[in-house]
Design a protein around this motif. Structure first.
Motif, mmCIF file in Angstrom:
data_model
loop_
_atom_site.group_PDB
_atom_site.id
_atom_site.type_symbol
_atom_site.label_atom_id
_atom_site.label_comp_id
_atom_site.label_asym_id
_atom_site.label_seq_id
_atom_site.Cartn_x
_atom_site.Cartn_y
_atom_site.Cartn_z
ATOM 1 N N THR A 150 2.075 -8.503 9.518
ATOM 2 C CA THR A 150 2.155 -9.190 8.229
ATOM 3 C C THR A 150 3.557 -9.105 7.629
ATOM 4 O O THR A 150 3.843 -9.763 6.632
ATOM 5 C CB THR A 150 1.150 -8.593 7.228
ATOM 6 N N TYR A 186 6.386 -11.450 1.820
ATOM 7 C CA TYR A 186 5.376 -11.866 0.850
ATOM 8 C C TYR A 186 5.628 -13.289 0.356
ATOM 9 O O TYR A 186 4.703 -13.946 -0.154
ATOM 10 C CB TYR A 186 5.362 -10.916 -0.347
ATOM 11 N N LYS A 190 1.824 -19.141 3.636
ATOM 12 C CA LYS A 190 0.626 -18.533 4.213
ATOM 13 C C LYS A 190 0.317 -19.088 5.599
ATOM 14 O O LYS A 190 -0.359 -18.441 6.400
ATOM 15 C CB LYS A 190 -0.561 -18.743 3.282
ATOM 16 N N TYR A 230 3.028 -7.992 -6.354
ATOM 17 C CA TYR A 230 2.349 -8.891 -5.419
ATOM 18 C C TYR A 230 0.896 -8.533 -5.146
ATOM 19 O O TYR A 230 0.145 -9.370 -4.630
ATOM 20 C CB TYR A 230 3.111 -8.920 -4.088
ATOM 21 N N ARG A 231 0.495 -7.285 -5.424
ATOM 22 C CA ARG A 231 -0.887 -6.818 -5.196
ATOM 23 C C ARG A 231 -1.341 -7.109 -3.766
ATOM 24 O O ARG A 231 -2.412 -7.674 -3.538
ATOM 25 C CB ARG A 231 -1.854 -7.447 -6.199
ATOM 26 N N ARG A 232 -0.502 -6.723 -2.794
ATOM 27 C CA ARG A 232 -0.814 -6.992 -1.391
ATOM 28 C C ARG A 232 -0.665 -5.732 -0.553
ATOM 29 O O ARG A 232 0.295 -4.982 -0.722
ATOM 30 C CB ARG A 232 0.126 -8.069 -0.827
ATOM 31 N N ASP A 234 -0.326 -4.424 3.488
ATOM 32 C CA ASP A 234 0.169 -4.978 4.742
ATOM 33 C C ASP A 234 -0.209 -4.043 5.881
ATOM 34 O O ASP A 234 -0.827 -3.004 5.665
ATOM 35 C CB ASP A 234 1.688 -5.175 4.684
#
Length: 335
Positions: A150, A186, A190, A230-232, A234
């Motif tokens: 990712t 990020y 997508k 970003y609240r992600r 990986d």
């Protein structure tokens, strides 16, 4: 095969830059039309001279600016559509350049490909062996489960130049090596999938234990700030994902005091064993690799992974504090 621009940001890399450039130019796949561009970030050693002497085209920045700006400048200087990023403290393994070209020759393989770091670091040492095993374990886990990365690996990764530019390049406000490749990833569309090719390999000149501790603190702090934006999660950590990695390091920091308390109370001892089991399970891929290297290496990796767990948790606490203070400042200014 497509022509390729190999891009290398460099700051005081005299120890490795000459050998790196030669490892690229000396590869059988390096042909007329290919190029090596070294962006010298105002080094105070002979990096620029050594790189130029080895056959690279050297671009010198006007002032020390950090790897994000150096890489962005390298992309602007690149003559070819395929750009292949390498860190200056690596050595490209034979066949890697051919694998990069083969990836982009196949139209259905996607616009981005990552390589990986060899299990054999450029310098031997306890800290260096540990880092090589940790980073290799990330990629081995992805390959084993067929999961695409990712995060783009700016240490050894290639992409189409137009994709890099469409994403806006690396954030030049990030001055140090502080997860700038995460923030960039990020922002990728997508629809873009990153491939991982185990044939693209570098050997890395990993830092010693003291420097790694410092790096882990600051990178963990930066990750918390990025997460706030970003609240992600990986999959660039040894625990399979950054969430798993965080839980693993929490377990690594928790079980030593639980064992100490277990000398006084059986309940603490049981909890300590449970937490230790979780630590070993989350990082089972890393410890399997270590066991293949022998009992001593496994012991070294175990101890260092616990020590680094404390460094990472300190970084998380620092990052959380910076996020909270930043939000309080915004509120104070009515934003």
């Amino acid at each position: 095969m497509p022509a390729i621009s190999v891009l290398i940001p460099c700051f005081n890399g005299a120890r490795t830059i000459q050998a790196l450039v030669r490892s690229v130019i000396g590869d059988n796949a390096f042909v007329a039309g290919d190029e090596v561009v070294v962006v010298d970030d105002c080094s105070t050693d002979e990096s620029a001279l050594l790189a130029a002497g080895a056959g690279a085209r050297v671009v010198t920045l006007e002032r020390n600016s950090g790897p994000a700006i150096a890489r962005n400048r390298a992309v602007c200087e690149a003559k070819n559509e395929i750009v292949f990023f390498l860190d200056s403290d690596t050595l490209l393994e034979p066949g890697s350049l051919s694998a990069v070209k083969a990836h982009f020759e196949r139209s259905n393989d996607g616009p981005i490909v990552n390589g990986l770091c060899s299990l054999e670091p450029l310098r031997d040492g306890i800290g260096q062996r540990y880092k090589a095993l940790v980073e290799f374990s990330w990629h081995a886990d992805m390959l084993e489960h067929g999961q695409p990365p990712t995060i783009f690996n700016s240490r050894v990764g290639a992409m189409r130049r137009d994709i890099f530019l469409q994403a806006g390049g690396l954030d030049e406000r990030i001055r140090g090596a502080e997860l700038e490749e995460h923030e960039f990833s990020y922002r990728l569309p997508k629809s873009v999938t990153i491939k991982l090719d185990p044939r693209i390999v570098v050997r890395h000149d990993f830092p010693d234990i003291r420097k790694t501790l410092r790096v882990y603190v600051w990178r963990a702090a930066k990750w918390v700030e990025l997460f706030a934006d970003y609240r992600r999660f990986d999959n660039s950590g040894t625990g399979g994902t950054s969430l798993g990695n965080g839980l693993g390091h929490l377990a690594g920091a928790a079980f030593p005091p639980l064992f100490v308390l277990g000398l006084l109370n059986l309940a603490f001892a049981v909890c300590g064993l449970g937490v230790l089991g979780a630590f070993l399970w989350i990082y089972r891929g890393l410890f399997r690799l270590a066991l293949r290297r022998g009992t001593l290496v496994t012991f070294e990796v175990f101890i260092l992974h616990v020590v680094y767990s404390y460094a990472i948790l300190c970084g998380v606490a620092l990052g959380f504090l910076r996020v909270v203070l930043g939000q309080l400042q915004l509120k104070a200014h009515g934003q």
